[in-house]
Design an enzyme around this catalytic site. Structure first.
Site, PDB file in Angstrom:
ATOM      1  CG  ASP A  86      -2.103   0.814   1.155  1.00 52.11           C
ATOM      2  OD1 ASP A  86      -2.127   1.712   0.306  1.00 52.11           O
ATOM      3  OD2 ASP A  86      -3.045   0.584   1.943  1.00 52.11           O
ATOM      4  CB  CYS A 116      -6.219   2.844  -1.344  1.00 50.36           C
ATOM      5  SG  CYS A 116      -4.936   3.663  -0.400  1.00 50.36           S
ATOM      6  CG  HIS A 169     -10.215   0.997   0.903  1.00 52.50           C
ATOM      7  ND1 HIS A 169      -9.246   1.828   0.384  1.00 52.50           N
ATOM      8  CD2 HIS A 169     -11.185   1.811   1.368  1.00 52.50           C
ATOM      9  CE1 HIS A 169      -9.602   3.089   0.544  1.00 52.50           C
ATOM     10  NE2 HIS A 169     -10.782   3.097   1.149  1.00 52.50           N
ATOM     11  CG  ASP A 195      -2.516   0.763  -3.044  1.00 46.62           C
ATOM     12  OD1 ASP A 195      -1.362   1.206  -2.863  1.00 46.62           O
ATOM     13  OD2 ASP A 195      -3.498   1.146  -2.376  1.00 46.62           O
ATOM     14  CG  ASN A 196      -1.580   4.354  -4.192  1.00 45.31           C
ATOM     15  OD1 ASN A 196      -2.568   3.907  -3.625  1.00 45.31           O
ATOM     16  ND2 ASN A 196      -0.574   4.896  -3.522  1.00 45.31           N
TER      17      ASN A 196
HETATM   18 CA    CA Z   1      -2.636   2.998  -1.458  1.00 48.94          CA
END
Ligand code: CA
Length: 470
Positions: free
Chosen positions: A40, A80, A138, A290-291
């Site tokens: 993350d 996210c 999420h 995720d980013n």
């Molecule tokens: Ca993230």
């Protein structure tokens, strides 16, 4: 002429699909296991295989060395939630209105992944995979959207967009005690539909559950979605990992590095377990973030411009590696653009499942074969609805439309740092048209997001009242 072209393309596609099937059948002794490991907010250059000089990630590097490292790998969004929605469905999230980072809204069935979408787990269940989601979810906190209702046989983790790392801070017994957006960071963890008393540092706990799941499923195909929340804020690490970085003087960077090391140790345990059980060669492992890295939390995106939440490369280009011993090449560096959407397409292809919806990703395996010079994608797209900005990558060209409406064009082959706007009007117009054509298939956001927390709460004053346990 046009007809000839269509026939030609059809024949090429037929040839490619035959070739692909043949090679997969040859390789496939039985349905391979699939392990998808997500970090993350990890910076592009915060792994050894992308050149980190201060953080050591020997086990993540093993995945890259045993398989393929992708240097131009993207996610579908710069934060996210939407990125994970694209990842888990294999479809651009704007197709189904997941264009915002969801709020923690356990009573709201619309604020999350719509049931019309098929998750990777739901698809793999068709091929009798055992499935487990571990870590950050999420994708919706409403009962209908939780992992056990979205194709996962098992779940261990938390439903919100983030969480504290030390168990003594898990002070809320259940989401019924959550009274504000970030309270959800303090809930006790969930094991399936029950709250549990955890004692280990969160990253270690997630790794422990991952190893346990593999152990229990060594004799059947499994899909494990292991979504570490590290190194997402809050920056919290244990002495075990902090002590590895006596030379990092900046406290934030040191803690961040320690958090990455905890993930890396977990990945090491997973690799060891697969080897001990003699199933490593029957397991596809994919690793990505995720980013892009959050610069304010001391992530390092290397030469890439900006970071998390930006459509510049630092926000959307991520560390990405994949191994499947004996089935894909070892030590390969793949430089054509790929995107997280490709993981779903690859997974259903090797599991020989027909997906419910039309996918935006491509099965990557044929592209990794020696001598294949085809590229998986002509164009990739990103859209930030609330900012009114977007980006498109076409070959080496990348157009960014900023929120004030100004456009910039970069040539990434010469300018990976996006410093020089080459400003070629005709190219910019063409790319804008391509974006608009892509955008025609999208729908407006289906729910209010994190940026509209106050507005949502005003519209839903009973947002946290009488929430059911679990
Ligand atoms: Ca993230």
């Amino acid at each position: 002429m046009k007809l000839k072209l269509i026939i030609y393309l059809y024949l090429v596609m037929l040839l490619l699909s035959c070739k692909e099937q043949k090679s997969i059948v040859n390789l496939q002794k039985k349905s391979p296991n699939i392990i998808l490991i997500v970090t993350d907010d990890l910076g592009y250059q915060d792994v050894g295989f992308n050149g980190s000089t201060d953080i050591q990630t020997p086990y993540l590097d093993e995945i890259a060395n045993n398989g393929v490292k992708f240097t131009n790998a993207y996610v579908t969004y710069a934060v996210c939630g939407p990125s994970r929605a694209g990842l888990i469905t294999g479809r651009y999230q704007d197709r189904f209105g997941f264009s915002r980072n969801p709020l923690f809204t356990p009573k709201d069935s619309l604020s999350g992944l719509p049931l019309s979408e098929q998750t990777m787990a739901e698809a793999l269940k068709i091929a009798d995979y055992k499935t487990m989601a571990i870590g950050k979810w999420h994708l919706g906190a409403h009962a209908s959207q939780r992992p056990l209702n979205r194709g996962f046989d098992e779940f261990f983790g938390f439903l919100s967009g983030g969480h504290k790392y030390f168990p003594e801070e898990y002070t809320l017994n259940d989401i019924s005690e959550v009274k504000s957006q970030f309270d959800a960071y303090n809930t006790k963890l969930l094991k399936n539909d029950r709250r549990v008393e955890e004692t280990e540092y969160l990253t270690d706990a997630l790794s422990r559950e991952a190893v346990n799941f593999i152990d229990r499923n060594k004799d059947n195909p499994f899909f494990m979605y292991l979504a570490y929340n590290a190194p997402h804020a809050p920056l919290q690490a244990t002495e075990k990992y902090l002590s590895r970085y006596p030379n990092i003087k900046d406290n934030k960077r040191k803690t961040y590095a320690a958090m990455v090391s905890a993930v890396d140790d977990g990945v090491g345990e997973i690799l060891k377990t697969l080897r001990n059980l003699n199933i490593e060669e029957n397991t596809l492992i994919v690793f990505l973030s995720d980013n892009g890295g959050a610069l304010q939390h001391s992530a390092n995106n290397g030469k890439l411009r900006a970071g998390k939440s930006s459509l510049y490369e630092g926000g959307i280009r991520v560390p990405f590696a994949m191994q499947w011993k004996g089935a894909i090449p070892a030590g390969k560096v793949y430089e054509h653009p790929i995107i997280s959407l490709d993981i779903f397409a690859t997974a259903v292809s090797i599991a020989q499942v027909k997906p419910k919806n039309e996918l935006d990703g491509k099965n990557l395996l044929p592209f990794l074969e020696e001598g294949n010079i085809e590229k998986p994608h002509d164009s990739l797209f990103w859209k930030k609805v609330d900012a009114g900005s977007y980006a498109i990558r076409y070959g080496d060209l990348k157009l960014i439309q900023e929120k004030d409406g100004t456009q910039k064009l970069f040539n990434l082959s010469e300018d990976v740092s996006e410093k020089f706007n080459i400003n070629e009007t005709i190219q910019m117009k063409n790319l804008e048209e391509a974006f608009k054509a892509w955008d025609e298939d999208n729908i407006p956001p289906a729910f209010l997001g994190l940026l509209q927390d106050k507005e949502y709460t005003e519209l839903n004053p009973d947002r946290y009242d009488d929430v059911e346990e679990y």
